[in-house]
Design a protein around this motif. Structure first.
Motif, PDB file in Angstrom:
ATOM      1  N   ARG A 172       3.823  11.434  -3.554  1.00 23.91           N
ATOM      2  CA  ARG A 172       4.761  10.180  -3.606  1.00 23.91           C
ATOM      3  C   ARG A 172       4.910  10.766  -2.108  1.00 23.91           C
ATOM      4  N   LEU A 173       6.054  12.313  -2.238  1.00 24.45           N
ATOM      5  CA  LEU A 173       7.319  13.028  -1.208  1.00 24.45           C
ATOM      6  C   LEU A 173       5.574  13.040  -0.508  1.00 24.45           C
ATOM      7  N   THR A 174       4.298  13.588  -0.407  1.00 21.14           N
ATOM      8  CA  THR A 174       3.551  13.716   0.821  1.00 21.14           C
ATOM      9  C   THR A 174       3.064  12.220   1.133  1.00 21.14           C
ATOM     10  N   ARG A 175       2.807  11.966   0.917  1.00 17.22           N
ATOM     11  CA  ARG A 175       2.934   9.990   1.091  1.00 17.22           C
ATOM     12  C   ARG A 175       3.804   9.367   2.145  1.00 17.22           C
ATOM     13  N   LEU A 176       4.501  10.008   1.677  1.00 10.74           N
ATOM     14  CA  LEU A 176       5.770   9.696   2.230  1.00 10.74           C
ATOM     15  C   LEU A 176       6.314   9.992   3.764  1.00 10.74           C
ATOM     16  N   VAL A 177       5.494  11.498   3.629  1.00 14.36           N
ATOM     17  CA  VAL A 177       6.129  12.655   4.906  1.00 14.36           C
ATOM     18  C   VAL A 177       4.799  12.522   6.247  1.00 14.36           C
ATOM     19  N   GLU A 178       3.468  11.814   5.674  1.00 10.80           N
ATOM     20  CA  GLU A 178       2.466  11.797   5.988  1.00 10.80           C
ATOM     21  C   GLU A 178       2.802  10.008   6.921  1.00 10.80           C
ATOM     22  N   ARG A 179       3.491   9.233   5.729  1.00 11.16           N
ATOM     23  CA  ARG A 179       2.696   7.523   6.780  1.00 11.16           C
ATOM     24  C   ARG A 179       4.138   8.072   7.507  1.00 11.16           C
ATOM     25  N   GLU A 188       0.858  -1.418   0.005  1.00 11.24           N
ATOM     26  CA  GLU A 188      -0.271  -0.162  -0.038  1.00 11.24           C
ATOM     27  C   GLU A 188       0.783   1.046  -0.095  1.00 11.24           C
ATOM     28  N   LEU A 189       1.834   1.216   1.159  1.00 13.48           N
ATOM     29  CA  LEU A 189       2.774   2.567   0.758  1.00 13.48           C
ATOM     30  C   LEU A 189       3.665   2.119   0.242  1.00 13.48           C
ATOM     31  N   PHE A 190       4.212   1.460  -0.777  1.00 14.08           N
ATOM     32  CA  PHE A 190       5.577   1.420  -1.667  1.00 14.08           C
ATOM     33  C   PHE A 190       5.572   0.196  -3.060  1.00 14.08           C
ATOM     34  N   GLY A 191       4.359   0.577  -3.189  1.00 14.52           N
ATOM     35  CA  GLY A 191       4.344  -0.789  -4.466  1.00 14.52           C
ATOM     36  C   GLY A 191       3.804   0.010  -5.611  1.00 14.52           C
TER      37      GLY A 191
END
Length: 151
Positions: free
Chosen positions: A55-62, A17-20
């Motif tokens: 993608r960067l926003t999602r990585l920061v949020e997670r 879900e995060l890295f796929g």
């Protein structure tokens, strides 16, 4: 984006879900190799700015990366790997080893990895955290909840 795979009972589904997607592992590769600024990622990957931003926003949020101000006028931020993000390096190393064994068709990777202590080229291994023995698939017993095995 793909549909969600966030099955709470399956660690692989939650990780996918995060890295796929196609870009996130490459963003992580660049971050692990030292990229921090949006333009560095964009230039290295040739990725569309809106896709990179998402993608960067999602990585920061997670909690995989954090943003840090590096310039005040105009305000500019860089992306720093958290401990959670730094731990992803072992996944990338495993992917690299698998590719070298099964997909490499004579196109050698331009980057080699060396252990800074002994200076030897890095070779990834899966070992038991308790006894230190090398582990292969035949050495594993799966004890999975039924929800994780369902497709």
């Amino acid at each position: 984006m793909k549909s969600t795979f966030s099955d709470p009972a399956c660690s692989v589904a939650r990780t996918v879900e995060l890295f796929g997607d196609s870009w996130t592992p490459l963003i992580m590769r660049d971050a692990i190799m030292g990229a921090r600024r949006f333009d560095e990622f964009q230039k290295s990957l040739g990725i569309a700015r809106n896709v990179l931003s998402t993608r960067l926003t999602r990585l920061v949020e997670r909690g995989v990366m954090t943003k840090r101000l590096y310039q005040e006028h105009p305000p500019r931020r860089e992306y720093i790997l958290t401990d959670k993000g730094r731990d992803f390096f072992s996944v990338l190393i495993a992917m690299r080893e698998w590719e070298a064994r099964w997909l490499d068709e004579g196109s050698a990777d331009s980057v080699t990895l060396h252990h800074s202590s002994c200076r030897h080229e890095l070779t990834a291994r899966t070992i038991c955290g308790s006894c230190g023995a090398d582990i292969a698939l035949d050495d594993i017993e799966f004890h999975a909840e039924p929800a994780c095995r369902e497709g």
